[in-house]
Design a protein around this motif. Sequence first.
Motif, PDB file in Angstrom:
ATOM      1  N   PHE A  26       0.834  -1.210   0.000  1.00  0.00           N
ATOM      2  CA  PHE A  26       0.000   0.000   0.000  1.00  0.00           C
ATOM      3  C   PHE A  26       0.864   1.253   0.000  1.00  0.00           C
ATOM      4  N   ARG A  27       0.653   2.089  -0.991  1.00  0.00           N
ATOM      5  CA  ARG A  27       1.388   3.369  -1.036  1.00  0.00           C
ATOM      6  C   ARG A  27       0.445   4.451  -1.528  1.00  0.00           C
ATOM      7  N   TYR A  28       0.429   5.563  -0.799  1.00  0.00           N
ATOM      8  CA  TYR A  28      -0.425   6.672  -1.201  1.00  0.00           C
ATOM      9  C   TYR A  28       0.342   7.494  -2.235  1.00  0.00           C
TER      10      TYR A  28
ATOM     11  N   ALA B 276      -1.670   4.682 -14.975  1.00  0.00           N
ATOM     12  CA  ALA B 276      -1.509   3.325 -15.523  1.00  0.00           C
ATOM     13  C   ALA B 276      -0.249   2.693 -14.927  1.00  0.00           C
ATOM     14  N   GLY B 277      -0.396   1.537 -14.317  1.00  0.00           N
ATOM     15  CA  GLY B 277       0.763   0.839 -13.742  1.00  0.00           C
ATOM     16  C   GLY B 277       1.137   1.316 -12.350  1.00  0.00           C
ATOM     17  N   ARG B 278       0.396   2.307 -11.813  1.00  0.00           N
ATOM     18  CA  ARG B 278       0.699   2.747 -10.441  1.00  0.00           C
ATOM     19  C   ARG B 278      -0.589   2.819  -9.630  1.00  0.00           C
ATOM     20  N   TYR B 279      -0.614   2.074  -8.564  1.00  0.00           N
ATOM     21  CA  TYR B 279      -1.827   1.954  -7.753  1.00  0.00           C
ATOM     22  C   TYR B 279      -1.516   2.218  -6.292  1.00  0.00           C
ATOM     23  N   ARG B 280      -2.587   2.377  -5.523  1.00  0.00           N
ATOM     24  CA  ARG B 280      -2.389   2.577  -4.079  1.00  0.00           C
ATOM     25  C   ARG B 280      -2.373   1.243  -3.345  1.00  0.00           C
ATOM     26  N   GLN B 281      -3.128   0.296  -3.876  1.00  0.00           N
ATOM     27  CA  GLN B 281      -2.922  -1.091  -3.433  1.00  0.00           C
ATOM     28  C   GLN B 281      -2.423  -1.844  -4.656  1.00  0.00           C
ATOM     29  N   PHE B 282      -1.233  -2.417  -4.537  1.00  0.00           N
ATOM     30  CA  PHE B 282      -0.689  -3.202  -5.640  1.00  0.00           C
ATOM     31  C   PHE B 282      -0.091  -4.466  -5.037  1.00  0.00           C
ATOM     32  N   HIS B 283       0.361  -5.352  -5.909  1.00  0.00           N
ATOM     33  CA  HIS B 283       0.814  -6.654  -5.399  1.00  0.00           C
ATOM     34  C   HIS B 283       2.258  -6.907  -5.807  1.00  0.00           C
ATOM     35  N   GLN B 284       2.997  -7.404  -4.879  1.00  0.00           N
ATOM     36  CA  GLN B 284       4.397  -7.742  -5.186  1.00  0.00           C
ATOM     37  C   GLN B 284       4.671  -9.204  -4.884  1.00  0.00           C
ATOM     38  N   VAL B 285       5.618  -9.747  -5.640  1.00  0.00           N
ATOM     39  CA  VAL B 285       6.243 -11.013  -5.268  1.00  0.00           C
ATOM     40  C   VAL B 285       7.683 -10.647  -4.991  1.00  0.00           C
TER      41      VAL B 285
ATOM     42  N   VAL C 128      20.939   4.628  -7.835  1.00  0.00           N
ATOM     43  CA  VAL C 128      21.514   4.699  -6.482  1.00  0.00           C
ATOM     44  C   VAL C 128      20.405   4.507  -5.471  1.00  0.00           C
ATOM     45  N   ARG C 129      20.749   3.901  -4.399  1.00  0.00           N
ATOM     46  CA  ARG C 129      19.794   3.795  -3.305  1.00  0.00           C
ATOM     47  C   ARG C 129      20.469   4.512  -2.167  1.00  0.00           C
ATOM     48  N   GLY C 130      19.877   5.629  -1.789  1.00  0.00           N
ATOM     49  CA  GLY C 130      20.586   6.550  -0.913  1.00  0.00           C
ATOM     50  C   GLY C 130      20.698   6.134   0.543  1.00  0.00           C
TER      51      GLY C 130
ATOM     52  N   SER D 244       7.622   1.900 -16.180  1.00  0.00           N
ATOM     53  CA  SER D 244       8.179   0.762 -16.914  1.00  0.00           C
ATOM     54  C   SER D 244       8.987  -0.194 -16.026  1.00  0.00           C
ATOM     55  N   ALA D 245       9.205   0.179 -14.752  1.00  0.00           N
ATOM     56  CA  ALA D 245       9.983  -0.709 -13.879  1.00  0.00           C
ATOM     57  C   ALA D 245       9.091  -1.858 -13.419  1.00  0.00           C
ATOM     58  N   VAL D 246       9.440  -3.059 -13.796  1.00  0.00           N
ATOM     59  CA  VAL D 246       8.629  -4.197 -13.343  1.00  0.00           C
ATOM     60  C   VAL D 246       9.176  -4.793 -12.050  1.00  0.00           C
ATOM     61  N   GLY D 247      10.418  -4.461 -11.741  1.00  0.00           N
ATOM     62  CA  GLY D 247      10.966  -4.986 -10.497  1.00  0.00           C
ATOM     63  C   GLY D 247      12.288  -4.344 -10.165  1.00  0.00           C
ATOM     64  N   GLY D 248      12.666  -4.483  -8.902  1.00  0.00           N
ATOM     65  CA  GLY D 248      13.942  -3.910  -8.500  1.00  0.00           C
ATOM     66  C   GLY D 248      14.394  -4.536  -7.204  1.00  0.00           C
ATOM     67  N   GLY D 249      15.680  -4.391  -6.934  1.00  0.00           N
ATOM     68  CA  GLY D 249      16.169  -4.957  -5.692  1.00  0.00           C
ATOM     69  C   GLY D 249      17.610  -4.590  -5.440  1.00  0.00           C
TER      70      GLY D 249
ATOM     71  N   PHE E  24      14.750  -8.877  -4.032  1.00  0.00           N
ATOM     72  CA  PHE E  24      14.090  -8.060  -5.062  1.00  0.00           C
ATOM     73  C   PHE E  24      12.588  -8.178  -4.920  1.00  0.00           C
ATOM     74  N   ALA E  25      11.876  -7.259  -5.553  1.00  0.00           N
ATOM     75  CA  ALA E  25      10.420  -7.373  -5.624  1.00  0.00           C
ATOM     76  C   ALA E  25       9.977  -7.101  -7.047  1.00  0.00           C
ATOM     77  N   LEU E  26       9.048  -7.927  -7.494  1.00  0.00           N
ATOM     78  CA  LEU E  26       8.434  -7.725  -8.810  1.00  0.00           C
ATOM     79  C   LEU E  26       7.017  -7.204  -8.584  1.00  0.00           C
ATOM     80  N   GLY E  27       6.578  -6.276  -9.419  1.00  0.00           N
ATOM     81  CA  GLY E  27       5.216  -5.756  -9.306  1.00  0.00           C
ATOM     82  C   GLY E  27       4.287  -6.576 -10.197  1.00  0.00           C
ATOM     83  N   MET E  28       3.314  -7.210  -9.578  1.00  0.00           N
ATOM     84  CA  MET E  28       2.401  -8.084 -10.339  1.00  0.00           C
ATOM     85  C   MET E  28       1.609  -7.306 -11.394  1.00  0.00           C
ATOM     86  N   GLU E  29       1.076  -6.134 -11.004  1.00  0.00           N
ATOM     87  CA  GLU E  29       0.266  -5.364 -11.968  1.00  0.00           C
ATOM     88  C   GLU E  29       1.117  -4.960 -13.170  1.00  0.00           C
ATOM     89  N   ARG E  30       2.383  -4.640 -12.911  1.00  0.00           N
ATOM     90  CA  ARG E  30       3.262  -4.228 -14.022  1.00  0.00           C
ATOM     91  C   ARG E  30       3.555  -5.421 -14.939  1.00  0.00           C
ATOM     92  N   LEU E  31       3.702  -6.596 -14.352  1.00  0.00           N
ATOM     93  CA  LEU E  31       3.934  -7.788 -15.187  1.00  0.00           C
ATOM     94  C   LEU E  31       2.730  -8.016 -16.088  1.00  0.00           C
TER      95      LEU E  31
HETATM   96  P1  AMP Z   1      10.010  -0.962  -5.049  1.00  0.00           P
HETATM   97  O1  AMP Z   1       9.567  -1.661  -3.793  1.00  0.00           O
HETATM   98  O2  AMP Z   1       9.645   0.504  -5.054  1.00  0.00           O
HETATM   99  O3  AMP Z   1      11.438  -1.234  -5.405  1.00  0.00           O
HETATM  100  O4  AMP Z   1       9.119  -1.572  -6.214  1.00  0.00           O
HETATM  101  C1  AMP Z   1       9.312  -2.851  -6.748  1.00  0.00           C
HETATM  102  C2  AMP Z   1       8.312  -3.049  -7.860  1.00  0.00           C
HETATM  103  O5  AMP Z   1       6.987  -2.956  -7.348  1.00  0.00           O
HETATM  104  C3  AMP Z   1       8.372  -1.962  -8.920  1.00  0.00           C
HETATM  105  O6  AMP Z   1       9.357  -2.255  -9.874  1.00  0.00           O
HETATM  106  C4  AMP Z   1       6.984  -2.048  -9.499  1.00  0.00           C
HETATM  107  O7  AMP Z   1       6.896  -3.104 -10.415  1.00  0.00           O
HETATM  108  C5  AMP Z   1       6.128  -2.377  -8.295  1.00  0.00           C
HETATM  109  N1  AMP Z   1       5.498  -1.161  -7.754  1.00  0.00           N
HETATM  110  C6  AMP Z   1       6.026  -0.256  -6.903  1.00  0.00           C
HETATM  111  N2  AMP Z   1       5.141   0.694  -6.602  1.00  0.00           N
HETATM  112  C7  AMP Z   1       4.010   0.416  -7.279  1.00  0.00           C
HETATM  113  C8  AMP Z   1       2.720   1.033  -7.382  1.00  0.00           C
HETATM  114  N3  AMP Z   1       2.407   2.136  -6.719  1.00  0.00           N
HETATM  115  N4  AMP Z   1       1.804   0.446  -8.197  1.00  0.00           N
HETATM  116  C9  AMP Z   1       2.091  -0.690  -8.875  1.00  0.00           C
HETATM  117  N5  AMP Z   1       3.278  -1.312  -8.804  1.00  0.00           N
HETATM  118  C10 AMP Z   1       4.234  -0.775  -8.021  1.00  0.00           C
END
Ligand code: AMP
Length: 421
Positions: free
Chosen positions: A111-113, A118-127, A256-258, A278-283, A303-310
């Motif tokens: 959950f992020r406010y 498109a591709g950015r939500y307040r409730q989204f799903h990660q693996v 960079v991750r500060g 366009s970022a589908v995942g990061g870590g 790492f985390a992948l964003g399900m909605e982005r996939l």
């Molecule tokens: P992060 O935890 O910010 O490194 O994000 C990892 C991945 O989660 C990103 O690459 C996106 O695929 C997905 N993600 C992050 N924030 C959002 C969001 N607000 N809505 C949908 N997907 C997101």
Amino acid sequence: MQVKAPRGTADILPGNTAKWQKIERIIKEHLESFAYQEVRTPVFEHTELFQHGVGQGTDIVSKEMYTFNDRSKRSLTLRPEGTASCARAIIEHSIYGGVLPVKWYYTGPMFRYDRPQAGRYRQFHQVGVEAFGSNSPYLDAETIILMVEILSALGLTAYELHLNSVGCPVCRQSYRQSLIEHISPVKDSLCPDCQLRFQQNPLRVLDCKVAACHEAIVGYPVIHDSLCVECREHYAIVRTALTDSNVDYIHDDQLVRGLDYYTNTAFEIHIPGIGAQSAVGGGGRYNGLVQALGGPYLPGIGFALGMERLLLALDTLGLGESEAPGVDVFIALMNDRFETQALKILNKIRKAGIRADKDYTGRSGKAQMKYADRLGAKLVILIGDEEIEQGFYTLRNMQTKEQLQLDNEQLVDSIKQIMAN
Ligand code: AMP
């Protein structure tokens, strides 16, 4: 009352869940083949976990958290990400004292406010995955390989993997100094957020998405030039291991991750052509995290992948075909006197692992056959007067239109045999 889901959230309706399940299945198979085990942590945590575990200076903590007081006036926060909860669980259950590394994966809503688009939500799903207890650069490589293997298995081969090393607290100290010297003369032209970031942690200015800030600091020193010998070597091994595994990557000085507990390897995967998000995942590596949360020194990477982005990527690239949901067998009744009989057969064939259904809305015989087609049934069991009187079932093959007469004993085996062909 508003009959609408809150802004930035979405229902995943059955037409779509088949796609989700397919992706989740592919991902899970990969995670398990890389020896990861599932962990399930609470959806909310004490707010201070994220303040310390994600970092006070981050956008997530300063602007995006869903924080509330419960009835006992405790400050709680809906989790904005999964790593801090995993690190908390590692400390709470003293997992660090057992066999290392610990390889965990999680999946679920975050959950992020933020401003929805498109591709950015307040409730989204990660693996996500987290491996705690090893500082081996080969583990970094393995983690990245796992991520790209998942994308490839989903058919998403047109990705860009960005890679960098943010060093350790020692080399970052000297880098920080050279960055301060570079930014100081132009600090007044930075956006208000960056002016604050510059005071708190100048590395975070590099993360800013405002173009004017990038222009102001153009030509800034890159962290790679400040890496100490160990960090340089660590990064070199990761790069070689990726190259040896045929994983293409782009060395990206801007990645960079500060925050202080992020160390060494940082990576992000983009799929160009799916829009602004366009970022589908990061870590990356976070060797300082467990200690920052009050635990022992325990290096980690994840790492985390964003399900909605996939899903967005699969749909945009036309790869999002879902498996046809439905049933194998449909039971068609020619008279509702045979309901009890139908229920018995349903119970029997479902117990044998056959997907089956019947009508519950009083459709005519013809309408039941149409409905069976819509459900994708390959076979229909017809129950009419003749069948009941003479004690057999008629099994109709919906493709060949062939009909067989079977007794109760033969039914399951015959269905299985036909389904297997
Ligand atoms: P992060 O935890 O910010 O490194 O994000 C990892 C991945 O989660 C990103 O690459 C996106 O695929 C997905 N993600 C992050 N924030 C959002 C969001 N607000 N809505 C949908 N997907 C997101």
